[in-house]
Design a protein around this motif. Structure first.
Motif, PDB file in Angstrom:
ATOM      1  N   VAL A 225      12.556  -2.880   3.332  1.00 58.94           N
ATOM      2  CA  VAL A 225      12.567  -1.470   2.962  1.00 58.94           C
ATOM      3  C   VAL A 225      11.375  -0.900   2.563  1.00 58.94           C
ATOM      4  CG1 VAL A 225      14.681  -2.278   1.729  1.00 58.94           C
ATOM      5  CG2 VAL A 225      12.885  -1.987   0.438  1.00 58.94           C
ATOM      6  N   ARG A 226      11.445   0.611   2.701  1.00 60.56           N
ATOM      7  CA  ARG A 226      10.244   1.269   2.103  1.00 60.56           C
ATOM      8  C   ARG A 226      10.267   1.372   0.536  1.00 60.56           C
ATOM      9  NH1 ARG A 226       8.886   1.530   7.030  1.00 60.56           N
ATOM     10  NH2 ARG A 226       8.846   3.366   8.063  1.00 60.56           N
ATOM     11  N   GLY A 227       8.916   0.728   0.033  1.00 60.96           N
ATOM     12  CA  GLY A 227       9.042   0.722  -1.441  1.00 60.96           C
ATOM     13  C   GLY A 227       8.749   1.860  -2.071  1.00 60.96           C
ATOM     14  N   CYS A 228       8.449   3.093  -1.146  1.00 59.52           N
ATOM     15  CA  CYS A 228       8.382   4.315  -1.639  1.00 59.52           C
ATOM     16  C   CYS A 228       9.604   5.157  -1.832  1.00 59.52           C
ATOM     17  CB  CYS A 228       7.336   5.261  -0.913  1.00 59.52           C
ATOM     18  SG  CYS A 228       7.660   5.488   0.795  1.00 59.52           S
ATOM     19  N   LEU A 229      10.523   4.670  -1.237  1.00 62.18           N
ATOM     20  CA  LEU A 229      11.838   5.236  -1.075  1.00 62.18           C
ATOM     21  C   LEU A 229      13.017   4.483  -1.635  1.00 62.18           C
ATOM     22  CD1 LEU A 229      12.142   6.684   2.620  1.00 62.18           C
ATOM     23  CD2 LEU A 229      11.221   7.716   0.557  1.00 62.18           C
TER      24      LEU A 229
ATOM     25  N   HIS B 244       0.892  -1.169   0.113  1.00 58.55           N
ATOM     26  CA  HIS B 244      -0.125   0.103  -0.178  1.00 58.55           C
ATOM     27  C   HIS B 244       0.726   1.204   0.035  1.00 58.55           C
ATOM     28  CE1 HIS B 244      -3.411  -2.303   1.670  1.00 58.55           C
ATOM     29  NE2 HIS B 244      -3.370  -2.807   0.485  1.00 58.55           N
ATOM     30  N   ILE B 245       0.345   2.428  -0.083  1.00 58.21           N
ATOM     31  CA  ILE B 245       0.675   3.746  -0.302  1.00 58.21           C
ATOM     32  C   ILE B 245       0.096   4.534   0.734  1.00 58.21           C
ATOM     33  CG2 ILE B 245       1.497   5.714  -1.706  1.00 58.21           C
ATOM     34  CD1 ILE B 245       1.685   3.920  -3.994  1.00 58.21           C
ATOM     35  N   GLY B 246       0.789   4.990   1.746  1.00 62.96           N
ATOM     36  CA  GLY B 246       0.181   5.834   2.659  1.00 62.96           C
ATOM     37  C   GLY B 246       0.702   7.276   2.461  1.00 62.96           C
ATOM     38  N   CYS B 247       2.123   7.515   2.657  1.00 61.86           N
ATOM     39  CA  CYS B 247       2.706   8.927   3.050  1.00 61.86           C
ATOM     40  C   CYS B 247       3.651   9.160   1.778  1.00 61.86           C
ATOM     41  CB  CYS B 247       3.300   8.951   4.248  1.00 61.86           C
ATOM     42  SG  CYS B 247       4.757   7.733   4.387  1.00 61.86           S
ATOM     43  N   GLU B 248       4.183   8.316   1.277  1.00 62.19           N
ATOM     44  CA  GLU B 248       5.353   8.424   0.082  1.00 62.19           C
ATOM     45  C   GLU B 248       6.485   9.260   0.521  1.00 62.19           C
ATOM     46  OE1 GLU B 248       3.084  10.297  -2.941  1.00 62.19           O
ATOM     47  OE2 GLU B 248       3.023   8.207  -3.992  1.00 62.19           O
ATOM     48  N   GLN B 249       6.532   8.936   1.915  1.00 55.56           N
ATOM     49  CA  GLN B 249       7.592   9.774   2.733  1.00 55.56           C
ATOM     50  C   GLN B 249       8.535   8.948   3.511  1.00 55.56           C
ATOM     51  OE1 GLN B 249       8.187  13.758   2.891  1.00 55.56           O
ATOM     52  NE2 GLN B 249       7.481  12.921   1.049  1.00 55.56           N
ATOM     53  N   GLY B 250       8.057   7.677   3.591  1.00 54.22           N
ATOM     54  CA  GLY B 250       9.106   6.959   4.607  1.00 54.22           C
ATOM     55  C   GLY B 250       8.439   6.779   6.033  1.00 54.22           C
ATOM     56  N   PHE B 251       7.364   7.411   6.319  1.00 48.66           N
ATOM     57  CA  PHE B 251       7.057   7.446   7.827  1.00 48.66           C
ATOM     58  C   PHE B 251       6.089   6.325   8.018  1.00 48.66           C
ATOM     59  CE2 PHE B 251       7.072  12.238   6.954  1.00 48.66           C
ATOM     60  CZ  PHE B 251       8.383  12.455   7.629  1.00 48.66           C
ATOM     61  N   CYS B 252       5.082   5.871   7.095  1.00 46.94           N
ATOM     62  CA  CYS B 252       4.069   5.078   7.619  1.00 46.94           C
ATOM     63  C   CYS B 252       4.232   3.671   7.590  1.00 46.94           C
ATOM     64  CB  CYS B 252       2.786   5.478   6.661  1.00 46.94           C
ATOM     65  SG  CYS B 252       2.651   4.715   5.218  1.00 46.94           S
ATOM     66  N   GLY B 253       5.213   3.114   6.582  1.00 41.73           N
ATOM     67  CA  GLY B 253       5.388   1.506   6.517  1.00 41.73           C
ATOM     68  C   GLY B 253       4.506   0.827   5.609  1.00 41.73           C
ATOM     69  N   ALA B 254       3.386   1.270   5.197  1.00 41.05           N
ATOM     70  CA  ALA B 254       2.213   0.697   4.465  1.00 41.05           C
ATOM     71  C   ALA B 254       2.924   0.239   3.000  1.00 41.05           C
ATOM     72  CB  ALA B 254       1.220   1.774   3.901  1.00 41.05           C
ATOM     73  N   CYS B 255       4.051   0.692   2.748  1.00 43.56           N
ATOM     74  CA  CYS B 255       4.809   0.052   1.538  1.00 43.56           C
ATOM     75  C   CYS B 255       5.834  -0.817   1.765  1.00 43.56           C
ATOM     76  CB  CYS B 255       5.118   1.174   0.665  1.00 43.56           C
ATOM     77  SG  CYS B 255       6.694   2.309   1.523  1.00 43.56           S
ATOM     78  N   THR B 256       6.018  -1.337   2.985  1.00 49.93           N
ATOM     79  CA  THR B 256       7.162  -2.229   3.359  1.00 49.93           C
ATOM     80  C   THR B 256       7.252  -3.360   2.575  1.00 49.93           C
ATOM     81  OG1 THR B 256       6.851  -1.259   5.590  1.00 49.93           O
ATOM     82  CG2 THR B 256       8.265  -3.406   5.194  1.00 49.93           C
TER      83      THR B 256
HETATM   84  S1  FES Z   1       3.990   4.956   1.704  1.00 52.26           S
HETATM   85 FE1  FES Z   1       4.359   5.555   3.708  1.00 52.26          FE
HETATM   86  S2  FES Z   1       6.313   4.846   4.025  1.00 52.26           S
HETATM   87 FE2  FES Z   1       5.992   4.305   2.001  1.00 52.26          FE
END
Ligand code: FES
Ligand SMILES: Cc1cc2nc3c(=O)[nH]c(=O)nc-3n(C[C@H](O)[C@H](O)[C@H](O)COP(=O)(O)OP(=O)(O)OC[C@H]3O[C@@H](n4cnc5c(N)ncnc54)[C@H](O)[C@@H]3O)c2cc1C
Ligand code: FES
Lengths: 278, 162
Positions: free
Chosen positions: B61-65, B41-53
Motif C-alpha cells: 500500500v501507499r504509506g502516505c494514503l 521515504h516520502i516523495g509526493c504524499e499524493q500516491g504518485f511516486c511509490g517511495a512510501c510503499t
Molecule cells: S510519498 Fe509518493 S506515493 Fe506516497
C-alpha cells in the motif's frame, strides 16, 4: 504538506456511520482513501471528522443476484480483479480494472469510492454508464436505486445526498450475446486517462444492437456518444467516427482537438472489439 | 472525548507497538517520526511516486494514503523488516550488482513492490515487471537496470541460471 487536524471515528455498522454522518455537517466518509487522503495531504479539503467505513461488516463482496452482478461499495479493485463472477459476468469491469492506478492503489481503492468521487477521467463511472447500471444509496429513510445516467451530475458531483452512503452498485450480468469493449489512452500506465471509452452492445445477426458508447476524460462526467452509437448499429465504423458528437474542453493533459481526434482512434479500436466476437 | 488522538496497537516488523497518534498522521509519518523507521521515504504524499510503499496485512500500500489510526490491529512490514528477515537479500544484491540504484531514494519502495510481484511465483515477463513497478518512480536509473535486476532474481529463484 500535511493534513489539517480532524477527528477520526471507525464505524462498526452502517447505522453508526449514518448517525455520525448526519451529526456533523463537514464529516466525510473514508473508504479506500486513495483520493480522499491525497486531497487532505494537499489541504484541498479540511473536514472536521473522518468516518472510517472500512470496518463495517458486509459492505464488501460480489454476488450474482437475479441476473445482476451486485458489488458492495467497499469491494476493493484488487478483490474485483480476482473475482470469477466479475471475470465471467461483468467482462467490461474486468477489462477496465487493470487501467486503474497501480497495484498498491488497487489494493486499497474501492469501487464505491470511485463512483462517489465521480472523477471525470475515471474508468468505473463510464463502465456503469455503458452498462446501464445503477447504484444503491442508503440513507436515514432507507435504500434507493439511482441509474448511472441520473447519478453523475457534474464534475465530482453526484446525486448522493449528504446523509447518504453509497452501499452497492449493480450491473446487468453479461449474457451470451453481450459484447463489450474498452480502451483508453494515458501518458503512463496507471495514470488517469487522457481519453477513454467503455462500450457495451448486443450481438444481433451479423451486426450490433443496443450499442452504448461511454467516453470519459472528455468533459465534466462520462458521456454517451449517441450519434456514433446509431452509426455503429449500422456497422459503419467510419460513419460512427465522423458522427462523434463530442466537444471536449482543453485540460492539462491535451487540447480538446487532440482529445476529439483520440476519441476517434479509440472508437475504431473498440468497434473492432465489439464486432470481433459478434 | 477526543477523537483527534487515537490509541493504536499493531505489529511492525514482527514487534508489537502501542502508541497514541494524531488522527491526521499518515502511516509513513508514523513509521518515520514515531518509530524511527526512516527506510520508507516520502516523495509526493499524493500516491504518485511509490517511495512510501510498505506492506500492510501482506499487501503493498501507499504509506502516505493510509492513516496510522487505520492500522490498529494491523501487521505492518517495512523495508527494515524485509531486509532483516533476509527475505529480499537476493533483490538487494542484484540491485547493487546491476546498478539498479543511484541515489537510492526510490529503492525501498521499488524493492518492496518487486518482492510483491516475485512472491507470486513464476518468472514474470519484462512487461509484467514494468507494469507491476509502474507506480514506483525512479528519477535516476531510467528503469532498465531495475527491470534487469528483478528479472535476474525471478530467474534465479525459479532455479534458472545465476
Ligand atoms: S510519498 Fe509518493 S506515493 Fe506516497
Ligand atoms: C496514483 C493514483 C493513481 C490513480 N489512478 C486512477 C485511475 O487511473 N483511474 C481511477 O479511476 N482512479 C484512479 N485513482 C483514484 C482511485 O481510483 C481512488 O481509489 C478512487 O477514486 C476513490 O476510491 P476510494 O475508495 O479510495 O475512496 P476515498 O478516497 O476514501 O473517498 C473518495 C470520496 O468518496 C467518498 N466516498 C467514498 N466511499 C463512499 C461511499 N461508499 N458512500 C459515499 N461516499 C463515499 C469519500 O467521502 C470521498 O469524498 C488513482 C489514485 C492514485 C493515488
Ligand atoms: S535511484 Fe534515485 S530515484 Fe531511483
Amino acid at each position: 504538506m500535511k493534513p489539517a487536524p480532524f477527528a477520526y471515528k471507525k464505524a462498526r455498522t452502517l447505522d453508526e456511520a449514518m448517525a455520525l454522518l448526519g451529526g456533523q455537517p463537514d464529516a466525510r466518509l473514508l473508504a479506500g482513501g486513495q483520493s480522499l487522503i491525497a486531497g487532505l495531504n494537499m489541504r484541498l479539503s479540511a473536514p472536521s471528522l473522518l468516518i472510517d467505513i472500512n470496518g463495517i461488516a458486509g459492505l464488501d463482496g460480489i454476488a450474482l443476484k437475479d441476473g445482476k452482478v451486485e458489488i458492495a461499495a467497499l469491494t476493493r479493485y484488487a478483490a474485483a480483479e480476482r473475482s470469477d463472477i466479475i471475470a465471467k459476468h461483468a467482462p467490461l469491469i474486468a477489462r477496465a480494472l487493470p487501467h486503474i492506478g497501480h497495484v498498491a492503489i488497487r489494493n486499497r481503492g474501492t469501487l464505491g469510492g470511485s463512483l462517489a468521487y465521480a472523477d471525470p477521467a475515471a474508468e468505473l463511472p463510464a463502465c456503469l454508464l455503458a452498462l446501464d447500471g445503477e447504484v444503491e444509496a442508503t440513507g436515514p429513510k432507507g435504500k434507493r436505486s439511482i441509474k448511472a445516467v441520473d447519478f453523475f451530475k457534474g464534475l465530482f458531483e453526484t446525486a448522493l445526498r449528504p446523509d447518504e452512503i453509497l452501499t452497492a452498485l449493480r450491473l446487468p450480468a453479461a449474457g451470451k450475446d453481450s459484447r463489450v469493449g474498452f480502451a483508453e489512452l494515458a501518458r503512463r500506465h496507471g495514470d488517469y486517462a487522457m481519453v477513454g471509452l467503455a462500450a457495451s452492445a448486443r450481438a444481433a445477426g451479423k451486426g450490433l444492437a443496443d450499442v452504448r458508447l461511454a467516453y470519459f476524460g472528455v468533459g465534466a462526467t462520462a458521456v454517451r456518444a449517441k450519434k456514433a452509437e446509431a452509426a455503429l448499429e449500422k456497422s459503419d465504423v467510419e460513419a460512427a467516427v465522423a458522427a462523434l458528437d463530442l466537444d471536449p474542453p482543453d485540460d492539462v493533459q491535451a487540447t480538446g482537438a487532440t482529445k476529439k481526434h483520440l476519441a476517434g482512434v479509440l472508437l475504431r479500436r473498440v468497434a473492432q472489439q465489439l464486432m470481433e466476437a459478434a | 472525548m477526543s477523537d483527534t488522538q487515537i490509541d493504536i496497537a499493531l505489529t511492525v516488523n514482527g514487534e508489537p507497538v502501542s502508541e497514541r497518534v494524531d488522527a491526521r498522521k499518515t502511516l509513513v509519518d508514523f513509521l518515520r517520526d514515531d518509530l524511527g523507521l526512516t527506510g520508507s521515504h516520502i516523495g509526493c504524499e499524493q500516491g504518485f511516486c511509490g517511495a512510501c510503499t510498505v506492506r500492510v496485512d501482506g499487501e503493498i500500500v501507499r504509506g502516505c494514503l493510509m492513516l496510522a489510526a487505520q492500522c490498529d490491529g494491523a501487521t505492518v512490514e517495512t523495508i527494515e523488516g524485509l531486509s532483516d528477515s533476509g527475505e529480499i537479500a537476493d533483490l538487494q544484491k542484484a540491485f547493487a550488482e546491476r546498478n539498479a540504484l543511484q541515489c537510492g531514494y526510490c529503492t525501498p519502495g521499488m524493492i518492496t513492490a518487486a518482492q510483491d510481484l516475485l512472491q507470486r511465483g513464476g518468472v514474470p515477463s519484462r512487461d509484467e515487471i514494468r507494469e507491476h513497478l509502474s507506480g514506483n518512480y525512479c528519477r535516476c536509473t531510467g528503469y532498465h537496470a531495475i527491470v534487469d535486476a528483478v528479472e535476474a532474481v525471478a530467474e534465479a529463484r525459479a532455479g534458472g541460471r545465476k
